[in-house]
Design a protein around this motif. Structure first.
Motif, PDB file in Angstrom:
ATOM      1  N   CYS A  76       0.825  -1.208   0.000  1.00  7.11           N
ATOM      2  CA  CYS A  76       0.000   0.000   0.000  1.00  7.11           C
ATOM      3  C   CYS A  76       0.860   1.258   0.000  1.00  7.11           C
ATOM      4  CB  CYS A  76      -0.933  -0.015   1.212  1.00  7.11           C
ATOM      5  SG  CYS A  76      -2.107   1.365   1.240  1.00  7.11           S
ATOM      6  N   ILE A  77       1.919   1.259   0.809  1.00  6.05           N
ATOM      7  CA  ILE A  77       2.813   2.423   0.851  1.00  6.05           C
ATOM      8  C   ILE A  77       3.476   2.621  -0.507  1.00  6.05           C
ATOM      9  CG2 ILE A  77       4.920   3.361   1.857  1.00  6.05           C
ATOM     10  CD1 ILE A  77       2.561   3.534   3.729  1.00  6.05           C
ATOM     11  N   ASP A  78       3.912   1.543  -1.124  1.00  2.68           N
ATOM     12  CA  ASP A  78       4.530   1.644  -2.456  1.00  2.68           C
ATOM     13  C   ASP A  78       3.543   2.216  -3.467  1.00  2.68           C
ATOM     14  OD1 ASP A  78       6.937   0.660  -1.582  1.00  2.68           O
ATOM     15  OD2 ASP A  78       6.534  -1.410  -2.200  1.00  2.68           O
ATOM     16  N   ARG A  79       2.292   1.862  -3.313  1.00  2.87           N
ATOM     17  CA  ARG A  79       1.283   2.299  -4.270  1.00  2.87           C
ATOM     18  C   ARG A  79       0.820   3.740  -4.014  1.00  2.87           C
ATOM     19  NH1 ARG A  79      -1.852  -1.294  -3.116  1.00  2.87           N
ATOM     20  NH2 ARG A  79      -3.300  -0.217  -1.718  1.00  2.87           N
ATOM     21  N   ALA A  80       0.593   4.077  -2.763  1.00  5.27           N
ATOM     22  CA  ALA A  80      -0.034   5.360  -2.444  1.00  5.27           C
ATOM     23  C   ALA A  80       0.920   6.425  -1.914  1.00  5.27           C
ATOM     24  CB  ALA A  80      -1.157   5.143  -1.421  1.00  5.27           C
ATOM     25  N   CYS A  81       2.075   6.002  -1.401  1.00  2.84           N
ATOM     26  CA  CYS A  81       2.964   6.963  -0.731  1.00  2.84           C
ATOM     27  C   CYS A  81       4.416   6.778  -1.145  1.00  2.84           C
ATOM     28  CB  CYS A  81       2.851   6.804   0.794  1.00  2.84           C
ATOM     29  SG  CYS A  81       1.179   6.811   1.457  1.00  2.84           S
ATOM     30  N   LEU A 125       6.751  13.169   8.955  1.00  2.00           N
ATOM     31  CA  LEU A 125       5.383  13.651   9.105  1.00  2.00           C
ATOM     32  C   LEU A 125       4.591  13.452   7.822  1.00  2.00           C
ATOM     33  CD1 LEU A 125       5.824  16.991  11.101  1.00  2.00           C
ATOM     34  CD2 LEU A 125       5.342  14.706  11.972  1.00  2.00           C
ATOM     35  N   ASP A 126       5.229  13.733   6.698  1.00  2.00           N
ATOM     36  CA  ASP A 126       4.547  13.560   5.408  1.00  2.00           C
ATOM     37  C   ASP A 126       4.190  12.091   5.163  1.00  2.00           C
ATOM     38  OD1 ASP A 126       4.801  16.261   4.961  1.00  2.00           O
ATOM     39  OD2 ASP A 126       6.533  16.085   3.641  1.00  2.00           O
ATOM     40  N   LEU A 127       5.122  11.200   5.528  1.00  2.00           N
ATOM     41  CA  LEU A 127       4.865   9.773   5.355  1.00  2.00           C
ATOM     42  C   LEU A 127       3.738   9.309   6.271  1.00  2.00           C
ATOM     43  CD1 LEU A 127       5.550   7.033   4.136  1.00  2.00           C
ATOM     44  CD2 LEU A 127       7.362   6.794   5.860  1.00  2.00           C
ATOM     45  N   VAL A 128       3.718   9.804   7.492  1.00  2.00           N
ATOM     46  CA  VAL A 128       2.673   9.433   8.446  1.00  2.00           C
ATOM     47  C   VAL A 128       1.300   9.857   7.941  1.00  2.00           C
ATOM     48  CG1 VAL A 128       1.726   9.932  10.728  1.00  2.00           C
ATOM     49  CG2 VAL A 128       4.149   9.416  10.476  1.00  2.00           C
ATOM     50  N   THR A 129       1.204  11.110   7.483  1.00  2.00           N
ATOM     51  CA  THR A 129      -0.079  11.604   6.996  1.00  2.00           C
ATOM     52  C   THR A 129      -0.580  10.767   5.821  1.00  2.00           C
ATOM     53  OG1 THR A 129       0.476  13.862   7.659  1.00  2.00           O
ATOM     54  CG2 THR A 129      -1.289  13.602   6.059  1.00  2.00           C
ATOM     55  N   CYS A 130       0.312  10.464   4.891  1.00  2.00           N
ATOM     56  CA  CYS A 130      -0.075   9.664   3.724  1.00  2.00           C
ATOM     57  C   CYS A 130      -0.496   8.263   4.148  1.00  2.00           C
ATOM     58  CB  CYS A 130       1.087   9.594   2.735  1.00  2.00           C
ATOM     59  SG  CYS A 130       0.690   8.755   1.190  1.00  2.00           S
ATOM     60  N   ARG A 131       0.248   7.664   5.049  1.00  2.00           N
ATOM     61  CA  ARG A 131      -0.075   6.312   5.500  1.00  2.00           C
ATOM     62  C   ARG A 131      -1.422   6.283   6.235  1.00  2.00           C
ATOM     63  NH1 ARG A 131       3.942   4.284   9.746  1.00  2.00           N
ATOM     64  NH2 ARG A 131       2.665   5.701  10.986  1.00  2.00           N
ATOM     65  N   GLU A 132      -1.623   7.268   7.126  1.00  2.00           N
ATOM     66  CA  GLU A 132      -2.884   7.309   7.870  1.00  2.00           C
ATOM     67  C   GLU A 132      -4.080   7.523   6.948  1.00  2.00           C
ATOM     68  OE1 GLU A 132      -3.458   6.782  11.072  1.00  2.00           O
ATOM     69  OE2 GLU A 132      -1.352   6.275  11.317  1.00  2.00           O
ATOM     70  N   THR A 133      -3.878   8.304   5.905  1.00  2.00           N
ATOM     71  CA  THR A 133      -4.966   8.623   4.987  1.00  2.00           C
ATOM     72  C   THR A 133      -5.277   7.478   4.035  1.00  2.00           C
ATOM     73  OG1 THR A 133      -4.358  10.967   5.077  1.00  2.00           O
ATOM     74  CG2 THR A 133      -5.746  10.267   3.230  1.00  2.00           C
ATOM     75  N   ASN A 134      -4.222   6.772   3.611  1.00  2.00           N
ATOM     76  CA  ASN A 134      -4.412   5.788   2.548  1.00  2.00           C
ATOM     77  C   ASN A 134      -4.201   4.331   2.956  1.00  2.00           C
ATOM     78  OD1 ASN A 134      -4.626   7.694   0.064  1.00  2.00           O
ATOM     79  ND2 ASN A 134      -2.765   8.400   1.096  1.00  2.00           N
ATOM     80  N   CYS A 135      -3.431   4.098   4.022  1.00  2.00           N
ATOM     81  CA  CYS A 135      -3.023   2.719   4.320  1.00  2.00           C
ATOM     82  C   CYS A 135      -3.215   2.323   5.782  1.00  2.00           C
ATOM     83  CB  CYS A 135      -1.553   2.520   3.943  1.00  2.00           C
ATOM     84  SG  CYS A 135      -1.158   2.884   2.214  1.00  2.00           S
ATOM     85  N   SER A 136      -4.117   2.984   6.454  1.00  2.00           N
ATOM     86  CA  SER A 136      -4.291   2.704   7.875  1.00  2.00           C
ATOM     87  C   SER A 136      -4.704   1.258   8.124  1.00  2.00           C
ATOM     88  CB  SER A 136      -5.338   3.650   8.472  1.00  2.00           C
ATOM     89  OG  SER A 136      -5.532   3.390   9.847  1.00  2.00           O
ATOM     90  N   ALA A 137      -5.654   0.762   7.373  1.00  2.00           N
ATOM     91  CA  ALA A 137      -6.123  -0.609   7.569  1.00  2.00           C
ATOM     92  C   ALA A 137      -5.038  -1.620   7.227  1.00  2.00           C
ATOM     93  CB  ALA A 137      -7.365  -0.865   6.716  1.00  2.00           C
ATOM     94  N   GLU A 138      -4.350  -1.411   6.089  1.00  2.00           N
ATOM     95  CA  GLU A 138      -3.303  -2.351   5.665  1.00  2.00           C
ATOM     96  C   GLU A 138      -2.131  -2.386   6.638  1.00  2.00           C
ATOM     97  OE1 GLU A 138      -5.516  -1.014   2.014  1.00  2.00           O
ATOM     98  OE2 GLU A 138      -4.758  -0.104   3.863  1.00  2.00           O
ATOM     99  N   CYS A 139      -1.839  -1.246   7.265  1.00  2.00           N
ATOM    100  CA  CYS A 139      -0.680  -1.164   8.162  1.00  2.00           C
ATOM    101  C   CYS A 139      -1.033  -1.457   9.616  1.00  2.00           C
ATOM    102  CB  CYS A 139      -0.028   0.214   8.043  1.00  2.00           C
ATOM    103  SG  CYS A 139       0.705   0.528   6.408  1.00  2.00           S
ATOM    104  N   GLY A 140      -2.312  -1.754   9.871  1.00  2.00           N
ATOM    105  CA  GLY A 140      -2.710  -2.179  11.209  1.00  2.00           C
ATOM    106  C   GLY A 140      -2.646  -1.109  12.263  1.00  2.00           C
ATOM    107  N   LEU A 141      -2.849   0.145  11.861  1.00  2.00           N
ATOM    108  CA  LEU A 141      -2.761   1.235  12.828  1.00  2.00           C
ATOM    109  C   LEU A 141      -4.099   1.429  13.521  1.00  2.00           C
ATOM    110  CD1 LEU A 141      -0.790   3.698  10.572  1.00  2.00           C
ATOM    111  CD2 LEU A 141       0.110   2.280  12.410  1.00  2.00           C
ATOM    112  N   GLY A 142      -4.046   1.788  14.791  1.00  2.00           N
ATOM    113  CA  GLY A 142      -5.270   1.993  15.534  1.00  2.00           C
ATOM    114  C   GLY A 142      -5.354   3.399  16.082  1.00  2.00           C
ATOM    115  N   CYS A 143      -6.449   4.059  15.815  1.00  2.00           N
ATOM    116  CA  CYS A 143      -6.706   5.395  16.379  1.00  2.00           C
ATOM    117  C   CYS A 143      -5.579   6.373  16.087  1.00  2.00           C
ATOM    118  CB  CYS A 143      -6.964   5.300  17.877  1.00  2.00           C
ATOM    119  SG  CYS A 143      -8.408   4.312  18.293  1.00  2.00           S
ATOM    120  N   GLY A 144      -5.141   6.407  14.842  1.00  2.00           N
ATOM    121  CA  GLY A 144      -4.141   7.376  14.439  1.00  2.00           C
ATOM    122  C   GLY A 144      -2.718   6.918  14.606  1.00  2.00           C
ATOM    123  N   GLY A 145      -2.506   5.787  15.266  1.00  2.00           N
ATOM    124  CA  GLY A 145      -1.149   5.284  15.423  1.00  2.00           C
ATOM    125  C   GLY A 145      -0.296   6.063  16.389  1.00  2.00           C
TER     126      GLY A 145
END
Length: 458
Positions: A76-81, A125-145
């Protein structure tokens, strides 16, 4: 991963004369309590600083060669970020910080501790924002990480205001506002409003998330009460660089918060008592910023920073200082603002403690921290070289007290006036439980400062 920040590198003698209140000074507290550190999901109960990353089966992405928690996350990160991951890899400290956070898995307290070793950068910060917006489910983050200073804080946020944490994590200006506020000097009345004005698009989301942590979850998020490492010592990150690492810091005045311009700053080996052969040397610029390159060794830079001269904007130089970074420097990057007292203000210590300052002796103060490097009450210090001429003190309500026997909440600082000018071994204990001991140089007419966390695992 919002909230992963430098905070401030300060601690000190907040001898108050009314207007000083409960400020901290003298570079004693490295990165004073970041508002939050983050990257990942819930906070579990692990004590280890860096759990075994193999437990999480990390996968290296194609973009930037940054490792991620799973193949789904990496894809997901490779695709979206991709551009964000590549930018992170291109910064000196971003990959190491990312690796530290990855190793923590779902341990929010571990992610919080990463801030003591690695700084948060724009690319992160830029990577975090992109990941939270596009890959939160795939990366297993909960409540903003996000991560939090104590076990239980993250659980409270998840159960009461998960949506607020997620909103901030997806708002890049909210993350930048969090970082900006984390870097404000403790007690500053000017810095927070300046940060709010700088990132107005993040103010709303940040205020909602901050309100949850500071009010709804106030009890669960109270700092300075994590002591599990006294039973099971933590493993601290080791340096990854083969050569010197370059770090920077800002040096400011205690009272005015203005920078010390043209102060001489030296990186010194621990065995070089007078710093006659510095490892590196430079001068602060008009903003109090200085950069130094140091050898990290196998455990981190084993030395001290010598600071003299300069001008605080009111005609006074810094009171000569020797600052020992604890935990030791293991990676490059900006380490925040260190606040020191000036020569003109130093006599207040004599007044506050009732001790006559002996110019042939030196002085010492340390900021007590818990296992998460958060300022901690209930810590006592013993100096093996203290004699009849030495006066111990602890801060109570921001004012030095010679009757107190341990650090207090809000200003967890203790120290000694008029120590003999030679090596001193300082032992620390929390409510009678040993935290370890550290060795420092005490030099005549100089203030030696440091933070004092529990000793790590060998």
């Amino acid at each position: 991963m919002a909230g992963f920040g430098r905070g401030t590198i300060i601690v000190a003698l907040a001898w108050a004369s009314g207007s000083l209140g409960c400020k901290q000074i003298l570079g004693l507290h490295e990165r004073a309590e970041p508002a939050s550190e983050s990257d990942g999901g819930a906070d579990a109960g692990a004590v280890s600083m860096v759990p075994d990353v193999r437990t999480f089966a990390p996968v290296t992405g194609q973009c930037g060669q940054i490792r991620h928690s799973s193949s789904e996350c990496a894809a997901c990160i490779d695709r979206a970020c991709c551009d964000k991951a590549t930018a992170c890899q291109g910064e000196p400290s971003c990959p190491a910080a990312s690796e530290c956070l990855l190793a923590c898995g779902d341990d929010g307290a571990c992610r919080y501790r990463c801030a003591a070793f690695y700084n948060r950068t724009t690319a992160m910060l830029d990577l975090v924002t992109c990941r939270e917006t596009n890959c939160s489910a795939e990366c297993g983050l909960g409540c903003g990480g996000f991560a939090y200073p104590v076990q239980g804080c993250g659980a409270c946020v998840r159960s009461t205001c998960c949506d607020k944490a997620q909103a901030c994590a997806k708002n890049n200006d909210c993350l930048r506002l969090d970082l900006c506020r984390s870097d404000c000097l403790p007690g500053s009345t000017e810095c927070p409003p300046v940060c709010d004005a700088r990132y107005p698009k993040g103010a709303g989301d940040f205020a909602a998330w901050l309100d949850c942590r500071q009010n709804t979850c106030a009890d669960a998020c109270q700092i300075g009460r994590t002591w599990e490492c006294l039973d099971t010592p933590q493993h601290w990150p080791k340096p990854k660089a083969l050569g010197n690492v370059t770090f920077s810091m800002n040096i400011a005045d205690l009272v005015t918060e203005k920078p010390y311009k043209q102060a001489t700053v030296k990186a010194c080996r621990n065995t070089d008592f007078m710093c006659t052969t510095p490892v590196d040397q430079s001068m602060t610029d008009d903003n109090g910023l200085v950069s130094l390159s140091v050898p990290p060794g196998s455990e981190g830079f084993n030395g001290y920073i010598d600071i003299t001269g300069g001008d605080n904007g009111e005609g006074s130089a810094i009171f000569p200082a020797m600052w020992y970074p604890q935990p030791p420097i293991v990676a490059g990057g900006w380490r925040g603002t260190t606040q020191f007292v000036s020569i003109a203000s130093f006599p207040r210590l004599s007044i506050a403690t009732g001790a006559t300052i002996d110019p042939t002796r030196g002085h010492f103060a340390a900021n007590a921290t818990d296992c998460n490097f958060s300022p901690a009450a209930g810590v006592s210090f013993i100096a093996d070289t203290a004699d009849k001429a030495t006066q111990s003190f602890y801060f109570i309500g921001g004012i030095p007290s010679i009757s107190a026997t341990e650090t207090a909440a809000g200003s967890p600082i203790g120290g000694f006036v008029n120590l003999p000018a030679k090596l001193v071994v300082v032992d620390a204990s929390f409510k009678g439980r040993p935290m370890g001991q550290l060795q420092f140089n005490i030099r005549a007419g100089t203030f030696t400062t440091s933070s004092f966390p529990p000793a790590p695992s060998p």
